[in-house]
Write a protein that holds these residues in place. Structure first.
Motif, PDB file in Angstrom:
ATOM      1  N   VAL A  28       0.844  -1.196   0.000  1.00 16.41           N
ATOM      2  CA  VAL A  28       0.000   0.000   0.000  1.00 16.41           C
ATOM      3  C   VAL A  28       0.884   1.254   0.000  1.00 16.41           C
ATOM      4  N   ILE A  29       1.899   1.263   0.840  1.00 19.26           N
ATOM      5  CA  ILE A  29       2.814   2.411   0.911  1.00 19.26           C
ATOM      6  C   ILE A  29       3.519   2.622  -0.426  1.00 19.26           C
ATOM      7  N   LEU A  30       4.036   1.542  -1.003  1.00 16.09           N
ATOM      8  CA  LEU A  30       4.745   1.650  -2.283  1.00 16.09           C
ATOM      9  C   LEU A  30       3.805   2.072  -3.405  1.00 16.09           C
ATOM     10  N   GLY A  31       2.578   1.590  -3.367  1.00 17.25           N
ATOM     11  CA  GLY A  31       1.599   1.995  -4.371  1.00 17.25           C
ATOM     12  C   GLY A  31       1.295   3.481  -4.284  1.00 17.25           C
ATOM     13  N   ALA A  32       1.126   3.973  -3.067  1.00 20.52           N
ATOM     14  CA  ALA A  32       0.865   5.401  -2.882  1.00 20.52           C
ATOM     15  C   ALA A  32       2.066   6.233  -3.324  1.00 20.52           C
ATOM     16  N   PHE A  33       3.257   5.756  -3.002  1.00 24.09           N
ATOM     17  CA  PHE A  33       4.463   6.463  -3.430  1.00 24.09           C
ATOM     18  C   PHE A  33       4.548   6.517  -4.954  1.00 24.09           C
ATOM     19  N   GLY A  34       4.247   5.403  -5.595  1.00 23.73           N
ATOM     20  CA  GLY A  34       4.280   5.376  -7.055  1.00 23.73           C
ATOM     21  C   GLY A  34       3.264   6.313  -7.668  1.00 23.73           C
ATOM     22  N   ALA A  35       2.066   6.343  -7.108  1.00 26.85           N
ATOM     23  CA  ALA A  35       0.990   7.176  -7.662  1.00 26.85           C
ATOM     24  C   ALA A  35       1.243   8.662  -7.438  1.00 26.85           C
ATOM     25  N   HIS A  36       1.844   9.001  -6.313  1.00 28.35           N
ATOM     26  CA  HIS A  36       1.993  10.420  -5.981  1.00 28.35           C
ATOM     27  C   HIS A  36       3.422  10.932  -6.084  1.00 28.35           C
ATOM     28  N   GLY A  37       4.392  10.059  -5.845  1.00 26.90           N
ATOM     29  CA  GLY A  37       5.776  10.519  -5.817  1.00 26.90           C
ATOM     30  C   GLY A  37       6.556  10.308  -7.094  1.00 26.90           C
ATOM     31  N   LEU A  38       6.100   9.379  -7.923  1.00 24.74           N
ATOM     32  CA  LEU A  38       6.862   9.069  -9.141  1.00 24.74           C
ATOM     33  C   LEU A  38       6.276   9.668 -10.409  1.00 24.74           C
ATOM     34  N   ARG A  39       4.998   9.999 -10.384  1.00 23.88           N
ATOM     35  CA  ARG A  39       4.346  10.536 -11.589  1.00 23.88           C
ATOM     36  C   ARG A  39       5.062  11.810 -12.037  1.00 23.88           C
ATOM     37  N   LEU A  68      13.646   3.163  -9.866  1.00 23.20           N
ATOM     38  CA  LEU A  68      14.318   4.212  -9.112  1.00 23.20           C
ATOM     39  C   LEU A  68      15.769   4.431  -9.542  1.00 23.20           C
ATOM     40  N   GLY A  69      16.162   3.836 -10.676  1.00 22.76           N
ATOM     41  CA  GLY A  69      17.496   4.070 -11.228  1.00 22.76           C
ATOM     42  C   GLY A  69      18.534   3.051 -10.832  1.00 22.76           C
ATOM     43  N   GLY A  70      18.104   1.905 -10.364  1.00 20.28           N
ATOM     44  CA  GLY A  70      19.038   0.849  -9.978  1.00 20.28           C
ATOM     45  C   GLY A  70      19.815   0.325 -11.172  1.00 20.28           C
ATOM     46  N   PRO A  71      20.846  -0.452 -10.914  1.00 19.57           N
ATOM     47  CA  PRO A  71      21.687  -0.965 -11.994  1.00 19.57           C
ATOM     48  C   PRO A  71      20.921  -1.876 -12.954  1.00 19.57           C
TER      49      PRO A  71
END
Length: 125
Positions: A17-28, A92-95
């Motif tokens: 849930v936390i990661l989903g919210a981060f993706g929807a609001h923090g990555l867009r 998130l830019g990982g290798p």
């Protein structure tokens, strides 16, 4: 083992849930649409397998033959870490070497479902 799988299911569900919210609001707008879709796929599969692991934890309380259930839960857990985790890191830019880990995680999740099928074959009332 049932308690451990229940704890992992709760951890995967809550963090999903936390990661989903981060993706929807923090990555867009910060990552490409392709990477955002990959990230969403990671969250979706994490949540599905959190519920599957919850089911495995419950089944361990009622079934006599537990070996296939242990295998199923372990494969679900490792599969989520490999599959979803690699998608998160790539977004998130990982290798780039993380890319081949994603299908390995998918294979582990499939293996978890096969093990659950095997457990169901041994089920008796």
């Amino acid at each position: 083992m049932a308690r451990l799988y229940l704890l992992i299911a709760a951890l995967l569900g809550g963090s999903g849930v936390i990661l989903g919210a981060f993706g929807a609001h923090g990555l867009r707008g910060k990552v490409t649409e392709h990477l955002l879709e990959a990230y969403k796929t990671g969250v979706q599969y994490q949540m599905i397998h959190a519920l599957a692991l919850f089911g495995v934890a419950l089944l361990l309380q009622h079934w006599n033959e537990k070996t296939a259930l242990y295998v199923s839960g372990g494969l679900f857990t490792i599969g989520v870490v490999f599959f979803s985790g690699s998608l998160y890191w790539l977004t998130l830019g990982g290798p780039r070497w993380l890319g081949p880990i994603t299908p390995l995680g998918g294979l582990m999740m499939i293996g978890g479902w096969v093990a659950l099928f095997v457990a169901a074959l041994s089920f008796s009332k």
